[in-house]
Design an enzyme around this catalytic site. Structure first.
Site, PDB file in Angstrom:
ATOM      1  N   HIS A   1     -38.001  29.184  30.395  1.00 34.61           N
ATOM      2  CA  HIS A   1     -36.905  28.279  30.782  1.00 34.61           C
ATOM      3  C   HIS A   1     -37.166  27.660  32.148  1.00 34.61           C
ATOM      4  O   HIS A   1     -36.995  26.448  32.345  1.00 34.61           O
ATOM      5  CB  HIS A   1     -35.582  29.052  30.829  1.00 34.61           C
ATOM      6  CG  HIS A   1     -35.104  29.549  29.507  1.00 34.61           C
ATOM      7  ND1 HIS A   1     -35.086  28.766  28.382  1.00 34.61           N
ATOM      8  CD2 HIS A   1     -34.598  30.768  29.126  1.00 34.61           C
ATOM      9  CE1 HIS A   1     -34.598  29.466  27.361  1.00 34.61           C
ATOM     10  NE2 HIS A   1     -34.304  30.678  27.796  1.00 34.61           N
TER      11      HIS A   1
ATOM     12  N   HIS B   1     -39.651  35.656  29.111  1.00 37.23           N
ATOM     13  CA  HIS B   1     -38.716  34.759  28.421  1.00 37.23           C
ATOM     14  C   HIS B   1     -38.111  33.763  29.415  1.00 37.23           C
ATOM     15  O   HIS B   1     -38.123  32.544  29.177  1.00 37.23           O
ATOM     16  CB  HIS B   1     -37.621  35.599  27.766  1.00 37.23           C
ATOM     17  CG  HIS B   1     -36.513  34.802  27.152  1.00 37.23           C
ATOM     18  ND1 HIS B   1     -36.364  34.661  25.801  1.00 37.23           N
ATOM     19  CD2 HIS B   1     -35.473  34.114  27.702  1.00 37.23           C
ATOM     20  CE1 HIS B   1     -35.307  33.907  25.545  1.00 37.23           C
ATOM     21  NE2 HIS B   1     -34.741  33.578  26.690  1.00 37.23           N
ATOM     22  N   GLU B   2     -37.590  34.275  30.521  1.00 35.57           N
ATOM     23  CA  GLU B   2     -36.923  33.401  31.498  1.00 35.57           C
ATOM     24  C   GLU B   2     -37.922  32.474  32.183  1.00 35.57           C
ATOM     25  O   GLU B   2     -37.551  31.367  32.601  1.00 35.57           O
ATOM     26  CB  GLU B   2     -36.173  34.239  32.533  1.00 35.57           C
ATOM     27  CG  GLU B   2     -35.074  35.123  31.959  1.00 35.57           C
ATOM     28  CD  GLU B   2     -34.059  34.356  31.126  1.00 35.57           C
ATOM     29  OE1 GLU B   2     -33.829  33.160  31.423  1.00 35.57           O
ATOM     30  OE2 GLU B   2     -33.506  34.943  30.182  1.00 35.57           O
TER      31      GLU B   2
END
Length: 450
Positions: free
Chosen positions: A28, A24-25
């Site tokens: 980003h 997920h990170e």
């Protein structure tokens, strides 16, 4: 051996969760760097740093509390307007400025062209949506592996077991009473392994068709089965019985309340509707079957709807969860679970005497469901979730377009920090909820396999 497999299952699913957070990170981080935003930290977990290393301008590491992760981007908030009134700031204003200082603490000379808030709104939407989308991609990969690669058990029109006698559920002990009547299947000579190919003259190429025709008939009914390569005609005397209601696709129909929500029994299991239908006295055999890409996409879509419904219902589950954690009440099967609960279920699954493929399917499906939840939950338009930042960027874009349309001055960037007091409330609620889930997972865990 059971203890070893249990430990291995816990570790594997825990690592799968950490991978989901890190993945997920990474969404980003990659998109922020692509748009020139300086990123100072990439961390999995929160709290005290357990391990870290620096690569270029970014520190990568693992923190103590494995409840998510974060990427620290410089300039998440625009500078505030200088207060020239001379009055001491209100508590609300002080809270906002403290949050702004925290957001911009690592800003340094030369960062003016690398601040997050200076990126175009559509770029900020991409950066903030990239994390949840990465979870959606991982979920798609996991479900595709299970549904299109390994396959799942599906019922067939082959007879799996034949019940010997007609008894009520309360009387069923594994042995037939001496005075019990035989089931229509047993009386007609139906055998395990028979493949039901026609009922009452209607072809039944699959279990849905066979089950549907059996339920729609009572009394003496012609039934053709394939046995040892030959077609055998039988005539069971079907009786009526009250069974769970099913829809046109053979799926069980569950009871709902006046608001359309599922009704659960005391153990947290959904309560089915019932109907009086024809009864033969068999169970259908299952075999592992794979799905097409379209069927897999449909399955994911249905699962995403269920995840959304589960998120909406979370507040209503808090009283039962609190009772299970602190008052010794029973833990419902549909109770929310956290990292500890999911990992513990991984140990439970891996320690079961099931085929390796079945255990792999269960664990991969669980991890896929977790990633669907992470996608849906993080897209909620609330700070500090990704959806809150996405909402702020979209709102800024709409304001600027409206200003240009009506020939008004540019309103400037949307000051997302002004919503931080609300974000603190959301964070506090999330922390309290996580603590209750943690206690419940430790003292009164959900058991997937009973």
């Amino acid at each position: 051996m059971v203890a070893l497999l249990t430990t291995l299952g816990i570790v594997l699913l825990f690592l799968g969760l950490l991978l989901s957070f890190a993945w997920h990170e990474l969404g980003h981080l990659a998109t922020a760097k692509m748009f020139g935003v300086r990123c100072t930290e990439y961390m999995v977990g929160f709290g005290k740093t357990l391990w870290s290393t620096r690569r270029g301008e970014t520190e990568y590491g693992i923190k103590l509390v494995p409840l998510g992760g974060f990427v620290r981007m410089v300039g998440m908030a625009p500078p505030g307007k200088q207060d020239t009134s001379g009055k001491p700031p209100s508590r609300w204003r002080a809270m906002i400025e403290d949050a702004r200082d925290a957001y911009n603490a690592e800003q340094r000379p030369g960062d003016e062209g690398r601040l997050f808030y200076t990126r175009a709104p559509w770029k900020r939407v991409i950066v903030m949506a990239a994390g949840p989308v990465m979870n959606l991609i991982l979920a798609a990969l996991l479900f595709s592996t299970v549904l299109m690669g390994l396959g799942v058990h599906e019922e067939t029109n082959e007879v799996g077991t034949v019940s010997e006698c007609l008894v009520s559920v309360e009387e069923a002990t594994g042995e037939c009473p001496e005075d019990a009547e035989p089931t229509p299947a047993a009386a007609a000579g139906v055998q395990p392994g028979d493949r039901i190919v026609a009922v009452a003259g209607t072809a039944t190429p699959d279990w849905q068709a066979a089950n549907k025709e059996i339920r729609e008939h009572t009394g003496p009914t012609e039934m053709k089965v394939e046995r040892d390569g030959e077609t055998v005609t039988l005539e069971p005397d079907l009786v009526q019985n009250e069974l769970p209601a099913r829809d046109a696709d053979g799926e069980i129909i569950y009871q709902t309340d006046e608001r359309g929500r599922d009704v659960y029994d005391d153990e947290g299991r959904p309560v089915p509707e019932t109907e009086t239908v024809g009864f033969l006295g068999i169970t259908f055999a299952t075999e592992r079957q794979t799905m097409t890409a379209m069927e897999t996409a449909g399955y994911m879509g249905d699962s995403l709807v269920l995840v959304g419904e589960a998120i909406v219902s979370l507040p209503s589950k808090v009283p039962d969860l609190f009772g299970a954690a602190f008052l010794g009440e029973d833990r419902r099967a549909d109770s929310p679970i956290g990292v500890v609960g999911v990992s513990r279920i991984g140990g439970e699954v891996l320690s079961q005497p099931l085929p390796v493929v079945d255990r792999a399917v269960i664990m991969l499906t669980m991890l896929g469901s977790v990633n669907l939840f992470l996608f849906a939950f993080n897209m909620l338009p609330l700070l500090p979730l990704d959806g809150g930042h996405i909402f702020g960027a979209i709102w800024e874009s709409l304001r600027r377009k409206a200003a240009r349309l009506f020939r008004r001055p540019d309103p400037g960037p949307f000051d997302v920090v002004k919503l931080m007091p609300l974000a603190y409330v959301v964070m506090l609620a999330f922390i309290l909820f996580s603590l209750i889930v943690l206690v419940a997972d430790i003292v009164n865990p959900v058991r997937l396999l009973g």
